[in-house]
Design a protein around this motif. Structure first.
Motif, mmCIF file in Angstrom:
data_model
loop_
_atom_site.group_PDB
_atom_site.id
_atom_site.type_symbol
_atom_site.label_atom_id
_atom_site.label_comp_id
_atom_site.label_asym_id
_atom_site.label_seq_id
_atom_site.Cartn_x
_atom_site.Cartn_y
_atom_site.Cartn_z
ATOM 1 N N LEU A 1 0.823 -1.288 0.087
ATOM 2 C CA LEU A 1 0.004 -0.078 -0.105
ATOM 3 C C LEU A 1 0.725 1.352 -0.085
ATOM 4 N N LYS A 2 2.105 1.191 0.454
ATOM 5 C CA LYS A 2 3.175 2.271 0.624
ATOM 6 C C LYS A 2 3.614 2.522 -0.934
ATOM 7 N N VAL A 3 3.579 1.604 -1.724
ATOM 8 C CA VAL A 3 4.394 1.658 -2.981
ATOM 9 C C VAL A 3 3.584 2.450 -4.131
ATOM 10 N N ASP A 4 4.134 3.362 -4.598
ATOM 11 C CA ASP A 4 3.534 4.432 -5.763
ATOM 12 C C ASP A 4 3.154 3.648 -6.803
ATOM 13 N N ALA A 5 4.062 2.788 -7.328
ATOM 14 C CA ALA A 5 3.739 2.084 -8.577
ATOM 15 C C ALA A 5 2.620 1.216 -8.440
ATOM 16 N N LYS B 1 -3.517 -0.779 -7.077
ATOM 17 C CA LYS B 1 -4.594 -1.403 -6.314
ATOM 18 C C LYS B 1 -4.043 -2.802 -5.809
ATOM 19 N N VAL B 2 -4.638 -3.118 -4.703
ATOM 20 C CA VAL B 2 -4.522 -4.495 -4.143
ATOM 21 C C VAL B 2 -5.789 -5.033 -3.575
ATOM 22 N N LEU B 3 -5.920 -6.371 -4.323
ATOM 23 C CA LEU B 3 -7.098 -6.834 -3.777
ATOM 24 C C LEU B 3 -6.564 -8.167 -2.925
ATOM 25 N N SER B 4 -7.077 -8.045 -1.783
ATOM 26 C CA SER B 4 -6.800 -9.054 -0.744
ATOM 27 C C SER B 4 -8.048 -10.169 -0.896
ATOM 28 N N GLY C 1 -9.522 -5.555 8.339
ATOM 29 C CA GLY C 1 -9.430 -4.412 9.192
ATOM 30 C C GLY C 1 -8.770 -3.169 8.934
ATOM 31 N N ILE C 2 -8.142 -3.244 7.562
ATOM 32 C CA ILE C 2 -7.543 -2.109 7.187
ATOM 33 C C ILE C 2 -8.397 -1.329 6.186
ATOM 34 N N ARG C 3 -8.321 0.039 6.315
ATOM 35 C CA ARG C 3 -8.961 0.754 5.277
ATOM 36 C C ARG C 3 -8.154 1.568 4.409
#
Length: 105
Positions: free
Chosen positions: A21-25, A28-31, A38-40
Protein backbone atom coordinates in the motif's frame (compact mmCIF):
# COMPACT_ATOMS: atom_id res chain seq x y z
CA UNK A 1 0.44 -2.21 -11.12
CA UNK A 2 -2.49 -4.18 -9.69
CA UNK A 3 -1.72 -6.94 -7.20
CA UNK A 4 -3.71 -9.89 -5.81
CA UNK A 5 -2.68 -10.84 -2.26
CA UNK A 6 -3.83 -13.88 -0.32
CA UNK A 7 -3.21 -14.28 3.38
CA UNK A 8 -3.40 -10.57 4.26
CA UNK A 9 -4.89 -11.37 7.68
CA UNK A 10 -1.85 -13.39 8.74
CA UNK A 11 1.42 -12.14 10.17
CA UNK A 12 3.47 -12.19 6.96
CA UNK A 13 0.53 -11.29 4.72
CA UNK A 14 -0.42 -8.23 6.76
CA UNK A 15 3.14 -6.94 6.60
CA UNK A 16 3.19 -7.53 2.86
CA UNK A 17 -0.12 -5.70 2.44
CA UNK A 18 1.06 -2.67 4.43
CA UNK A 19 4.23 -2.44 2.34
CA UNK A 20 2.35 -2.83 -0.97
CA UNK A 21 0.00 0.00 0.00
CA UNK A 22 3.02 2.32 0.43
CA UNK A 23 4.41 1.69 -3.06
CA UNK A 24 3.50 4.41 -5.57
CA UNK A 25 3.69 1.99 -8.51
CA UNK A 26 0.97 -0.18 -6.91
CA UNK A 27 -2.40 1.30 -7.83
CA UNK A 28 -4.61 -1.44 -6.38
CA UNK A 29 -4.36 -4.44 -4.05
CA UNK A 30 -7.04 -7.13 -3.99
CA UNK A 31 -6.94 -9.01 -0.70
CA UNK A 32 -8.44 -12.49 -1.06
CA UNK A 33 -9.06 -13.99 2.36
CA UNK A 34 -11.50 -15.72 4.65
CA UNK A 35 -11.93 -12.73 6.96
CA UNK A 36 -11.63 -8.92 6.66
CA UNK A 37 -8.21 -7.32 7.12
CA UNK A 38 -9.52 -4.45 9.24
CA UNK A 39 -7.42 -2.07 7.16
CA UNK A 40 -9.00 0.83 5.29
CA UNK A 41 -7.09 2.29 2.34
CA UNK A 42 -8.08 3.73 -1.03
CA UNK A 43 -5.89 1.19 -2.87
CA UNK A 44 -7.33 -1.81 -1.02
CA UNK A 45 -10.24 -3.96 -2.17
CA UNK A 46 -11.25 -7.08 -0.25
CA UNK A 47 -12.75 -10.26 -1.64
CA UNK A 48 -13.91 -12.53 1.16
CA UNK A 49 -14.22 -16.23 0.40
CA UNK A 50 -15.27 -18.96 2.81
CA UNK A 51 -13.37 -21.69 1.01
CA UNK A 52 -10.51 -21.16 -1.44
CA UNK A 53 -11.30 -24.52 -2.99
CA UNK A 54 -14.65 -23.12 -4.14
CA UNK A 55 -13.13 -20.39 -6.33
CA UNK A 56 -14.19 -20.83 -9.94
CA UNK A 57 -12.17 -20.47 -13.10
CA UNK A 58 -12.65 -17.07 -14.71
CA UNK A 59 -13.90 -15.35 -11.52
CA UNK A 60 -14.42 -11.70 -12.52
CA UNK A 61 -12.86 -10.46 -9.26
CA UNK A 62 -9.43 -11.43 -10.62
CA UNK A 63 -9.67 -9.68 -13.97
CA UNK A 64 -7.04 -7.09 -14.86
CA UNK A 65 -4.38 -7.86 -12.25
CA UNK A 66 -0.66 -7.98 -12.97
CA UNK A 67 0.73 -10.17 -10.19
CA UNK A 68 -0.18 -12.36 -7.23
CA UNK A 69 1.44 -12.81 -3.82
CA UNK A 70 0.21 -16.16 -2.52
CA UNK A 71 0.81 -16.08 1.23
CA UNK A 72 -2.37 -17.81 2.46
CA UNK A 73 -2.12 -20.72 4.79
CA UNK A 74 -3.63 -22.16 7.91
CA UNK A 75 -2.34 -22.55 11.42
CA UNK A 76 -2.83 -25.68 13.46
CA UNK A 77 -2.86 -23.52 16.60
CA UNK A 78 -6.37 -22.15 16.03
CA UNK A 79 -7.72 -24.63 13.50
CA UNK A 80 -9.52 -27.89 14.34
CA UNK A 81 -7.65 -31.02 13.22
CA UNK A 82 -10.32 -32.10 10.71
CA UNK A 83 -10.16 -28.68 9.04
CA UNK A 84 -6.35 -28.83 8.87
CA UNK A 85 -6.57 -32.17 7.12
CA UNK A 86 -9.11 -30.91 4.55
CA UNK A 87 -7.89 -27.36 4.00
CA UNK A 88 -4.27 -28.19 3.35
CA UNK A 89 -2.50 -25.02 2.16
CA UNK A 90 -0.62 -26.90 -0.56
CA UNK A 91 -3.98 -27.54 -2.28
CA UNK A 92 -4.81 -23.81 -2.58
CA UNK A 93 -2.16 -22.90 -5.17
CA UNK A 94 -3.61 -25.60 -7.44
CA UNK A 95 -7.03 -23.95 -7.34
CA UNK A 96 -6.47 -20.20 -7.16
CA UNK A 97 -4.32 -19.62 -10.27
CA UNK A 98 -6.86 -21.38 -12.47
CA UNK A 99 -9.39 -18.82 -11.25
CA UNK A 100 -7.24 -15.95 -12.48
CA UNK A 101 -7.41 -15.01 -16.15
CA UNK A 102 -4.14 -14.78 -18.02
CA UNK A 103 -2.98 -11.47 -19.44
CA UNK A 104 -1.87 -11.21 -23.03
CA UNK A 105 0.71 -8.77 -24.27
Amino acid sequence: MKIILTGATGYVGEGTLLELLKVDAVEKVLSVSRRPTGIRHEKLEEYLVKDFMELKEGDAHFSGYDAMFFIAGITSVRTPRDVCMYASPWRFPCTLPTSCPTRSG
